[in-house]
Design a protein around this motif. Structure first.
Motif, PDB file in Angstrom:
ATOM      1  N   GLU A  31       0.823  -1.203   0.000  1.00 51.82           N
ATOM      2  CA  GLU A  31       0.000   0.000   0.000  1.00 51.82           C
ATOM      3  C   GLU A  31       0.860   1.257   0.000  1.00 51.82           C
ATOM      4  OE1 GLU A  31      -3.237   0.426  -0.386  1.00 51.82           O
ATOM      5  OE2 GLU A  31      -3.430  -1.738  -0.704  1.00 51.82           O
ATOM      6  N   ALA A  32       1.976   1.233   0.729  1.00 47.98           N
ATOM      7  CA  ALA A  32       2.869   2.393   0.718  1.00 47.98           C
ATOM      8  C   ALA A  32       3.410   2.648  -0.681  1.00 47.98           C
ATOM      9  CB  ALA A  32       4.029   2.174   1.697  1.00 47.98           C
ATOM     10  N   ASP A  33       3.759   1.573  -1.374  1.00 47.93           N
ATOM     11  CA  ASP A  33       4.255   1.685  -2.743  1.00 47.93           C
ATOM     12  C   ASP A  33       3.143   2.178  -3.670  1.00 47.93           C
ATOM     13  OD1 ASP A  33       6.523   0.713  -4.777  1.00 47.93           O
ATOM     14  OD2 ASP A  33       4.618  -0.039  -5.554  1.00 47.93           O
ATOM     15  N   ARG A  34       1.954   1.618  -3.520  1.00 46.61           N
ATOM     16  CA  ARG A  34       0.832   1.973  -4.397  1.00 46.61           C
ATOM     17  C   ARG A  34       0.433   3.430  -4.226  1.00 46.61           C
ATOM     18  NH1 ARG A  34      -4.955   1.266  -4.802  1.00 46.61           N
ATOM     19  NH2 ARG A  34      -5.132   0.694  -2.607  1.00 46.61           N
ATOM     20  N   HIS A  35       0.479   3.917  -2.985  1.00 45.89           N
ATOM     21  CA  HIS A  35       0.082   5.297  -2.712  1.00 45.89           C
ATOM     22  C   HIS A  35       1.268   6.262  -2.737  1.00 45.89           C
ATOM     23  CE1 HIS A  35      -4.081   4.348  -1.827  1.00 45.89           C
ATOM     24  NE2 HIS A  35      -3.682   3.364  -1.035  1.00 45.89           N
ATOM     25  N   ARG A  36       2.454   5.732  -2.994  1.00 46.69           N
ATOM     26  CA  ARG A  36       3.675   6.550  -3.095  1.00 46.69           C
ATOM     27  C   ARG A  36       3.838   7.428  -1.858  1.00 46.69           C
ATOM     28  NH1 ARG A  36       5.203   7.437  -8.978  1.00 46.69           N
ATOM     29  NH2 ARG A  36       4.092   5.763 -10.065  1.00 46.69           N
ATOM     30  N   ALA A  37       3.727   6.816  -0.703  1.00 43.26           N
ATOM     31  CA  ALA A  37       3.777   7.559   0.549  1.00 43.26           C
ATOM     32  C   ALA A  37       4.645   6.840   1.564  1.00 43.26           C
ATOM     33  CB  ALA A  37       2.371   7.745   1.107  1.00 43.26           C
ATOM     34  N   LEU A  38       5.605   7.542   2.121  1.00 38.94           N
ATOM     35  CA  LEU A  38       6.447   6.987   3.169  1.00 38.94           C
ATOM     36  C   LEU A  38       5.641   6.888   4.457  1.00 38.94           C
ATOM     37  CD1 LEU A  38       9.315   6.163   4.172  1.00 38.94           C
ATOM     38  CD2 LEU A  38       9.678   8.580   4.722  1.00 38.94           C
ATOM     39  N   GLN A 156      18.765  17.959  -7.419  1.00 38.13           N
ATOM     40  CA  GLN A 156      17.773  16.986  -7.854  1.00 38.13           C
ATOM     41  C   GLN A 156      18.022  15.620  -7.219  1.00 38.13           C
ATOM     42  OE1 GLN A 156      18.041  16.940 -12.131  1.00 38.13           O
ATOM     43  NE2 GLN A 156      19.856  15.632 -12.184  1.00 38.13           N
ATOM     44  N   PHE A 157      16.953  14.815  -7.177  1.00 32.75           N
ATOM     45  CA  PHE A 157      16.994  13.448  -6.647  1.00 32.75           C
ATOM     46  C   PHE A 157      17.389  13.414  -5.168  1.00 32.75           C
ATOM     47  CE2 PHE A 157      18.771  12.632 -11.141  1.00 32.75           C
ATOM     48  CZ  PHE A 157      17.518  12.744 -11.714  1.00 32.75           C
ATOM     49  N   ILE A 158      16.841  14.312  -4.356  1.00 37.78           N
ATOM     50  CA  ILE A 158      17.268  14.423  -2.955  1.00 37.78           C
ATOM     51  C   ILE A 158      16.314  13.643  -2.045  1.00 37.78           C
ATOM     52  CG2 ILE A 158      17.973  15.969  -1.120  1.00 37.78           C
ATOM     53  CD1 ILE A 158      19.564  16.128  -3.822  1.00 37.78           C
ATOM     54  N   THR A 159      16.838  12.604  -1.410  1.00 33.99           N
ATOM     55  CA  THR A 159      16.054  11.707  -0.561  1.00 33.99           C
ATOM     56  C   THR A 159      15.790  12.339   0.801  1.00 33.99           C
ATOM     57  OG1 THR A 159      17.089   9.824  -1.668  1.00 33.99           O
ATOM     58  CG2 THR A 159      15.985   9.377   0.418  1.00 33.99           C
ATOM     59  N   ASN A 160      14.588  12.052   1.346  1.00 29.68           N
ATOM     60  CA  ASN A 160      14.179  12.509   2.681  1.00 29.68           C
ATOM     61  C   ASN A 160      14.102  14.026   2.790  1.00 29.68           C
ATOM     62  OD1 ASN A 160      14.088   9.844   3.519  1.00 29.68           O
ATOM     63  ND2 ASN A 160      16.084   9.882   4.532  1.00 29.68           N
ATOM     64  N   SER A 161      13.863  14.695   1.671  1.00 32.26           N
ATOM     65  CA  SER A 161      13.896  16.160   1.675  1.00 32.26           C
ATOM     66  C   SER A 161      12.526  16.813   1.811  1.00 32.26           C
ATOM     67  CB  SER A 161      14.563  16.667   0.395  1.00 32.26           C
ATOM     68  OG  SER A 161      13.874  16.207  -0.759  1.00 32.26           O
ATOM     69  N   GLU A 199      10.424  21.145  -4.330  1.00 20.67           N
ATOM     70  CA  GLU A 199       9.512  21.000  -5.466  1.00 20.67           C
ATOM     71  C   GLU A 199       8.717  19.685  -5.346  1.00 20.67           C
ATOM     72  OE1 GLU A 199       9.098  23.436  -7.336  1.00 20.67           O
ATOM     73  OE2 GLU A 199      10.938  24.630  -7.171  1.00 20.67           O
ATOM     74  N   PRO A 200       7.635  19.541  -6.117  1.00 19.73           N
ATOM     75  CA  PRO A 200       6.855  18.290  -6.064  1.00 19.73           C
ATOM     76  C   PRO A 200       7.717  17.070  -6.331  1.00 19.73           C
ATOM     77  CG  PRO A 200       5.657  19.979  -7.262  1.00 19.73           C
ATOM     78  CD  PRO A 200       7.026  20.549  -6.999  1.00 19.73           C
ATOM     79  N   GLY A 201       7.359  15.956  -5.702  1.00 22.95           N
ATOM     80  CA  GLY A 201       8.134  14.721  -5.825  1.00 22.95           C
ATOM     81  C   GLY A 201       8.110  14.172  -7.239  1.00 22.95           C
ATOM     82  N   TYR A 202       9.054  13.286  -7.508  1.00 19.90           N
ATOM     83  CA  TYR A 202       9.210  12.714  -8.841  1.00 19.90           C
ATOM     84  C   TYR A 202       8.193  11.596  -9.107  1.00 19.90           C
ATOM     85  CZ  TYR A 202      13.801  14.994  -8.971  1.00 19.90           C
ATOM     86  OH  TYR A 202      14.821  15.904  -8.956  1.00 19.90           O
ATOM     87  N   ASP A 203       7.917  11.387 -10.382  1.00 20.28           N
ATOM     88  CA  ASP A 203       7.154  10.224 -10.835  1.00 20.28           C
ATOM     89  C   ASP A 203       8.178   9.144 -11.171  1.00 20.28           C
ATOM     90  OD1 ASP A 203       5.327   8.434 -11.795  1.00 20.28           O
ATOM     91  OD2 ASP A 203       4.865   9.545 -13.620  1.00 20.28           O
ATOM     92  N   LYS A 204       8.536   8.340 -10.176  1.00 20.13           N
ATOM     93  CA  LYS A 204       9.663   7.415 -10.298  1.00 20.13           C
ATOM     94  C   LYS A 204       9.230   6.039 -10.797  1.00 20.13           C
ATOM     95  CE  LYS A 204      10.547   8.059  -5.971  1.00 20.13           C
ATOM     96  NZ  LYS A 204      11.117   7.978  -4.599  1.00 20.13           N
ATOM     97  N   GLY A 206      10.778   3.226  -9.435  1.00 17.23           N
ATOM     98  CA  GLY A 206      10.825   2.416  -8.220  1.00 17.23           C
ATOM     99  C   GLY A 206      11.068   3.271  -6.990  1.00 17.23           C
ATOM    100  N   TRP A 207      11.255   2.581  -5.843  1.00 16.00           N
ATOM    101  CA  TRP A 207      11.406   3.265  -4.563  1.00 16.00           C
ATOM    102  C   TRP A 207      10.259   4.273  -4.394  1.00 16.00           C
ATOM    103  CZ3 TRP A 207      17.295   4.775  -3.875  1.00 16.00           C
ATOM    104  CH2 TRP A 207      18.051   3.599  -3.696  1.00 16.00           C
ATOM    105  N   LEU A 208       9.043   3.845  -4.702  1.00 14.57           N
ATOM    106  CA  LEU A 208       7.923   4.773  -4.762  1.00 14.57           C
ATOM    107  C   LEU A 208       7.536   5.322  -3.391  1.00 14.57           C
ATOM    108  CD1 LEU A 208       5.589   3.126  -7.428  1.00 14.57           C
ATOM    109  CD2 LEU A 208       7.497   4.724  -7.733  1.00 14.57           C
ATOM    110  N   ALA A 209       7.773   4.567  -2.331  1.00 21.58           N
ATOM    111  CA  ALA A 209       7.431   5.048  -0.999  1.00 21.58           C
ATOM    112  C   ALA A 209       8.550   5.871  -0.379  1.00 21.58           C
ATOM    113  CB  ALA A 209       7.074   3.879  -0.073  1.00 21.58           C
ATOM    114  N   SER A 210       9.703   5.909  -1.030  1.00 20.63           N
ATOM    115  CA  SER A 210      10.801   6.754  -0.565  1.00 20.63           C
ATOM    116  C   SER A 210      10.550   8.184  -0.999  1.00 20.63           C
ATOM    117  CB  SER A 210      12.129   6.249  -1.140  1.00 20.63           C
ATOM    118  OG  SER A 210      13.174   7.182  -0.918  1.00 20.63           O
ATOM    119  N   ASP A 211      10.870   9.125  -0.130  1.00 17.20           N
ATOM    120  CA  ASP A 211      10.624  10.550  -0.389  1.00 17.20           C
ATOM    121  C   ASP A 211      11.794  11.144  -1.187  1.00 17.20           C
ATOM    122  OD1 ASP A 211       9.088  13.131   0.488  1.00 17.20           O
ATOM    123  OD2 ASP A 211      11.194  13.533   0.947  1.00 17.20           O
ATOM    124  N   THR A 212      11.509  11.646  -2.407  1.00 12.05           N
ATOM    125  CA  THR A 212      12.559  12.170  -3.279  1.00 12.05           C
ATOM    126  C   THR A 212      12.051  13.396  -4.021  1.00 12.05           C
ATOM    127  OG1 THR A 212      13.063   9.824  -3.708  1.00 12.05           O
ATOM    128  CG2 THR A 212      14.343  11.466  -4.912  1.00 12.05           C
TER     129      THR A 212
END
Length: 386
Positions: A31-38, A156-161, A199-204, A206-212
């Motif tokens: 569900e976290a992956d599906r909703h793209r939410a950490l 760009q591509f900054i995790t946990n930001s 800025e708004p998160g990426y449309d990635k 993978g790692w969809l539940a990770s904040d980037t």
């Protein structure tokens, strides 16, 4: 000692995190992956377990453990959810470690307690559109204006930001010089700083539940005292952090490769085709054997590099070997796992599909495979030839 020379304490830690991953992380992962939410409640639980403070001394709020212990935890999490594993890896290696290593006593006292308890996250802004593998190509600038740094540029591509508990990012910026003689420094930029935009998160993929997120800085002002470490030492400091990060990513990739192997073994035993289980067929047995060999080799590689790091020995080459070996193992095992699962492997409800999407970035982030080959080649005395 077992085959991997773990102490009793290390085995206990690995078992604890493995159980946490199976009982708490895995049921939430789809569900976290599906909703793209950490899932921040899972992050908080990781903080309660002390995972964010593992490699830091107790006097700064850590657990007094080792870098090796952190990597054990990352590997155990990555078996079931790479997004959660990278959240921990980036929070420690890129968020808290630079503050601990290069910060002043006041900066440590102010920033570390919440980071090491998992109450806050921090990002590290290095990558830019023209500065990825070539970190020295940084274009973001910071100039002194009175008692403030004025920052212009983007990352760009900054995790946990960009989470609700993200507190600051540490960025690299050109603070003087020009051309090949750029002076690059690291500066802490708190969230809420005027001119600093997440800025708004990426449309990635993978790692969809990770904040980037991408970050922009438009005349963002922070105090002079937000300089982290010595002015002009930013690039050399970053390179040391990246060496550790490569070992941690190797541990993550090993966990992913092991997760694929575990799923493939279970599925091959349960799935029947043409009157026999898949696991009874020699071609599948050989595939599973290769998957096991990759996990074993990857684990040995990152164990060696992490032990070298904790012993204070040079480990840059071992880190490159581990990162390349383990990321290849993760991608190869994800591919084989998907093939064994057949059509089911193409369905996102199966963890194998998530590993297939997630694992590709392991060959890119924290230094591409080509960068690792370059590091290894240089260690062999091979350089550019005229």
């Amino acid at each position: 000692m077992d085959a991997y020379d773990l102490t009793d304490e290390e085995r206990e830690l690995a078992g604890t995190v493995r159980a946490f991953a199976d009982d708490i992380v895995a049921p939430r992962a789809y569900e976290a992956d599906r909703h793209r939410a950490l899932p921040l409640d899972v992050v908080a639980h990781m903080g309660e377990l002390g995972l964010f403070g593992l490699p830091f001394p107790e006097e700064v709020g850590g657990q007094g453990g080792t870098f090796f212990a952190l990597c054990l935890a990352i590997e155990a999490l990555a078996r079931v959810d790479q997004s959660i594993a990278i959240t921990l890896e980036a929070a420690v290696s890129l968020g808290a470690m630079p503050v601990y290593r290069f910060g002043t006593p006041d900066q440590r006292e102010d920033l570390l307690p919440d980071l090491l308890a998992g109450r806050a996250l921090a990002g590290f802004g290095l990558t830019e559109a023209e500065a990825g593998s070539d970190a020295g190509a940084t274009r973001t600038t910071a100039r002194l204006d009175g008692d403030d740094w004025v920052i212009e540029g983007s990352k760009q591509f900054i995790t946990n930001s960009g989470t609700d508990i993200s507190r600051f990012v540490t960025i690299t910026a050109v603070t003087g010089g020009s051309g090949d003689r750029k002076e690059i420094s690291t500066i802490v930029v708190p969230h809420g700083t005027p001119g600093f935009t997440v800025e708004p998160g990426y449309d990635k993929v993978g790692w969809l539940a990770s904040d980037t997120h991408p970050l922009t800085f438009r005349s963002a002002r922070v105090p002079r005292g937000n300089l982290l470490g010595e002015r002009g030492r930013g690039l050399s400091n970053v390179l040391g952090v990246l060496d550790e990060g490569r070992v941690a990513i190797a541990a993550l990739a090993t966990g992913a490769a092991e997760g694929c192997l575990e799923q493939a073994l279970a599925y091959a035993d349960a799935r029947t085709a043409f009157g026999a289980t898949l696991s009874s067929r020699q071609s599948i047995q050989f595939t599973l054997a290769r998957m096991h060999a990759r996990v074993h080799t990857a684990r040995l590689a990152w164990h060696h590099a992490a032990r070298q790091r904790d012993a204070g020995a040079a480990f840059a080459t071992s880190a490159a070997v581990a990162k390349m070996t383990a990321s290849d193992a993760a991608m190869d095992n994800a591919r084989d796992d998907t093939q064994i699962f057949g059509g089911n492997g193409f369905m996102n409800e199966y963890t194998v599909a998530r590993h297939f999407r997630d694992s590709k970035i392991l060959e890119i982030g924290e230094g591409t495979t080509e960068v690792q080959l370059l590091v290894i080649a240089r260690a062999l005395g091979l350089g550019a030839r005229s």
